[in-house]
Scaffold this active site. Structure first.
Site, PDB file in Angstrom:
ATOM      1  N   ILE A 110     -13.159 -46.798  32.210  1.00 28.16           N
ATOM      2  CA  ILE A 110     -14.574 -47.127  32.369  1.00 28.16           C
ATOM      3  C   ILE A 110     -14.996 -47.230  33.819  1.00 28.16           C
ATOM      4  O   ILE A 110     -16.158 -47.472  34.110  1.00 28.16           O
ATOM      5  CB  ILE A 110     -14.929 -48.438  31.629  1.00 28.16           C
ATOM      6  CG1 ILE A 110     -13.984 -49.568  32.029  1.00 28.16           C
ATOM      7  CG2 ILE A 110     -14.910 -48.206  30.128  1.00 28.16           C
ATOM      8  CD1 ILE A 110     -14.284 -50.888  31.331  1.00 28.16           C
ATOM      9  N   GLY A 120     -12.172 -45.948  41.492  1.00 27.99           N
ATOM     10  CA  GLY A 120     -12.456 -45.870  42.907  1.00 27.99           C
ATOM     11  C   GLY A 120     -11.330 -45.101  43.556  1.00 27.99           C
ATOM     12  O   GLY A 120     -10.483 -44.523  42.879  1.00 27.99           O
ATOM     13  N   SER A 121     -11.285 -45.103  44.881  1.00 28.40           N
ATOM     14  CA  SER A 121     -10.268 -44.312  45.562  1.00 28.40           C
ATOM     15  C   SER A 121      -8.875 -44.898  45.397  1.00 28.40           C
ATOM     16  O   SER A 121      -7.885 -44.184  45.493  1.00 28.40           O
ATOM     17  CB  SER A 121     -10.607 -44.200  47.049  1.00 28.40           C
ATOM     18  OG  SER A 121     -10.644 -45.480  47.637  1.00 28.40           O
ATOM     19  N   PHE A 122      -8.781 -46.209  45.151  1.00 33.86           N
ATOM     20  CA  PHE A 122      -7.459 -46.809  44.946  1.00 33.86           C
ATOM     21  C   PHE A 122      -7.443 -47.782  43.776  1.00 33.86           C
ATOM     22  O   PHE A 122      -6.566 -48.628  43.674  1.00 33.86           O
ATOM     23  CB  PHE A 122      -6.973 -47.517  46.221  1.00 33.86           C
ATOM     24  CG  PHE A 122      -7.991 -48.445  46.825  1.00 33.86           C
ATOM     25  CD1 PHE A 122      -8.718 -48.059  47.939  1.00 33.86           C
ATOM     26  CD2 PHE A 122      -8.233 -49.693  46.284  1.00 33.86           C
ATOM     27  CE1 PHE A 122      -9.662 -48.914  48.491  1.00 33.86           C
ATOM     28  CE2 PHE A 122      -9.166 -50.548  46.834  1.00 33.86           C
ATOM     29  CZ  PHE A 122      -9.884 -50.146  47.953  1.00 33.86           C
ATOM     30  N   SER A 123      -8.408 -47.696  42.873  1.00 34.57           N
ATOM     31  CA  SER A 123      -8.416 -48.580  41.713  1.00 34.57           C
ATOM     32  C   SER A 123      -9.014 -47.881  40.504  1.00 34.57           C
ATOM     33  O   SER A 123      -9.847 -46.995  40.641  1.00 34.57           O
ATOM     34  CB  SER A 123      -9.198 -49.865  42.015  1.00 34.57           C
ATOM     35  OG  SER A 123     -10.550 -49.564  42.299  1.00 34.57           O
ATOM     36  N   ARG A 124      -8.550 -48.293  39.335  1.00 35.65           N
ATOM     37  CA  ARG A 124      -9.075 -47.797  38.070  1.00 35.65           C
ATOM     38  C   ARG A 124      -9.289 -48.991  37.151  1.00 35.65           C
ATOM     39  O   ARG A 124      -8.523 -49.953  37.199  1.00 35.65           O
ATOM     40  CB  ARG A 124      -8.093 -46.824  37.392  1.00 35.65           C
ATOM     41  CG  ARG A 124      -7.719 -45.621  38.248  1.00 35.65           C
ATOM     42  CD  ARG A 124      -8.888 -44.660  38.436  1.00 35.65           C
ATOM     43  NE  ARG A 124      -8.509 -43.520  39.259  1.00 35.65           N
ATOM     44  CZ  ARG A 124      -8.598 -43.505  40.584  1.00 35.65           C
ATOM     45  NH1 ARG A 124      -9.014 -44.577  41.226  1.00 35.65           N
ATOM     46  NH2 ARG A 124      -8.261 -42.411  41.262  1.00 35.65           N
ATOM     47  N   ASP A 138     -20.847 -60.251  49.317  1.00 37.01           N
ATOM     48  CA  ASP A 138     -21.404 -58.985  48.827  1.00 37.01           C
ATOM     49  C   ASP A 138     -22.222 -59.209  47.559  1.00 37.01           C
ATOM     50  O   ASP A 138     -22.143 -58.434  46.605  1.00 37.01           O
ATOM     51  CB  ASP A 138     -20.291 -57.973  48.566  1.00 37.01           C
ATOM     52  CG  ASP A 138     -20.814 -56.536  48.503  1.00 37.01           C
ATOM     53  OD1 ASP A 138     -21.878 -56.267  49.108  1.00 37.01           O
ATOM     54  OD2 ASP A 138     -20.169 -55.693  47.859  1.00 37.01           O
TER      55      ASP A 138
END
Length: 424
Positions: free
Chosen positions: A104, A107-111, A218
């Protein structure tokens, strides 16, 4: 959080954390990087928000998928075939406990995957971070440092953690109610009373974080999710990849430049040491958007945008501002104050007359039409295609994308001009 090039990473604070979450020790079996080909095989699932602590149902995950045989029949749906492929690529300790349902977010280093606990059938989200990369390791450490300490109804909860030499699997609550502004557009009615109820939940979560010495850094609408689709759903704060956690009594000043341009506080732009008041500035921006569907500070040119923020210049012109109470505007003014020392704290904001009085009000003017029109108008102006601009889901374009994250080089140049103007 979620993309290594999208944000400036926070400095790791030197404090001792209270570990409230079960930690599973690294797996000692044979390792092989079977995940390296994973990205190209699951390419139809859109990215998950700015960060991945929770997942919105809007990502359209596939329903519970039965186990597939080794040889897929030609008629097997592509999504189901993909799920079958990446399900086998998770650590065996994870798949023994959780049934992997769908990707769902990534990212470049996360799923992030939607999963179901095999024993209880309870849905969760698992965030897998590649810690072999420095950026992934720093983000993982930052988020775990916070989530292992917090227990609050309006903050995403960490359930347990699995670790290997190269990856960390974070099991978290699954938020299925969607993003804040998607709900507003779909609701059909939105009043100041509704706005204060949303802000009360967010403020209570922020107050709790600040009391623990944690600054989110953020806060923005896409990091505020509804827990479930029901009308009585709570709001939860997500994405702690840029959070700073200091133990009580430690130096509260921070220096790292990070955040999202439209929500970043003036003191961060000029690279001065700052406190948790940067979160309150961001909440002022969120409150402004919540009541109007427009941004207080906005410009496609970064330099002009930053100058607007540094001056603290915004207006209450256009619809629906004539229908918004003066108390609501006073609430925003006390948050969007350039001087961080003059900004309300989270506790003061909770006690502001507007929050207290409007939350108890029984009837207020419906602002929904103007707010939703403004949200969709802004989405249309920023969409790449007419089709996506006309869609209700295009309200997601009100978020800031990767290309609009704060860049260190731009702030160095801005700070130099600032010093030349005010110090010379």
């Amino acid at each position: 959080m979620g993309c290594g090039t999208s944000k400036v990473l926070p400095e790791p604070p030197k404090d001792v954390q209270l570990d409230l979450v079960k930690k599973v020790e690294p797996f000692s079996g044979t390792k092989s990087d079977v995940y390296k080909h994973f990205i190209t095989e699951v390419d139809s699932v859109g990215p998950l928000k700015g960060g991945f602590p929770a997942a919105s149902q809007g990502a359209n995950p596939s329903p519970g998928t039965p186990r597939t045989s080794h040889t897929e029949p030609p008629s097997e749906p592509p999504r189901r075939a993909r799920v079958a492929k990446y399900r086998a690529k998770f650590d065996p300790r994870v798949t023994a406990k959780y049934d992997i349902k769908a990707l769902i977010g990534r990212g470049s280093f996360s799923r992030v995957v939607r999963v179901e606990h095999r024993a209880t059938r309870q849905p969760y989200a698992i965030k897998m971070i590649e810690t072999k990369y420095r950026e992934g390791r720093e983000v993982c450490e930052s988020e775990l440092r916070v989530l292992r300490r917090v227990r609050h109804a309006n903050i995403i909860q960490l359930v347990e953690v699995f670790e290997t030499q190269e990856r960390v699997y974070m099991v978290m609550e699954l938020a299925t109610g969607g993003e804040l502004f998607d709900r507003i557009i779909a609701k059909g009615s939105f009043t100041e009373r509704d706005a204060t109820r949303v802000l009360q939940m967010v403020l209570d979560g922020v107050r709790y974080l600040h009391a623990l010495g944690i600054t989110h850094r953020d806060l923005k609408p896409e990091n505020l999710l509804y827990y479930h689709p029901g009308t009585d759903s709570k709001i939860i704060i997500t994405d702690f990849g840029l959070a700073s956690a200091r133990k009580k009594g430690d130096d509260c000043l921070m220096k790292t430049t990070c955040g999202t341009p439209e929500y970043i506080a003036p003191e961060v732009l000029v690279r001065k040491p700052y406190t948790n008041s940067v979160d309150m500035w961001a909440l002022g921006v969120i409150a402004y958007i919540l009541l109007s569907g427009t941004m207080p500070f906005e410009d496609d040119n970064r330099t002009r945008l930053y100058r607007q923020i540094l001056r603290g210049k915004y207006s209450y012109s256009g619809e629906p501002w004539p229908s918004v109470s003066n108390l609501a505007k006073d609430f925003i003014d006390r948050l969007l104050t350039v001087d961080p020392g003059a900004r309300m704290t989270a506790l003061q904001a909770l006690r502001h007359p507007w929050v207290v009085s409007m939350a108890a009000s029984s009837s207020m003017k419906n602002l929904h039409r103007s707010i939703s029109q403004n949200l969709l108008k802004r989405a249309s102006s920023r969409c790449q295609s007419t089709k996506s601009a006309q869609s209700t889901r295009s309200s997601r374009s009100t978020r800031s994308n990767k290309s609009r994250r704060v860049r260190e080089r731009e702030l160095r140049e801005l700070n130099l001009r600032y010093q030349q103007q005010y110090n010379g």
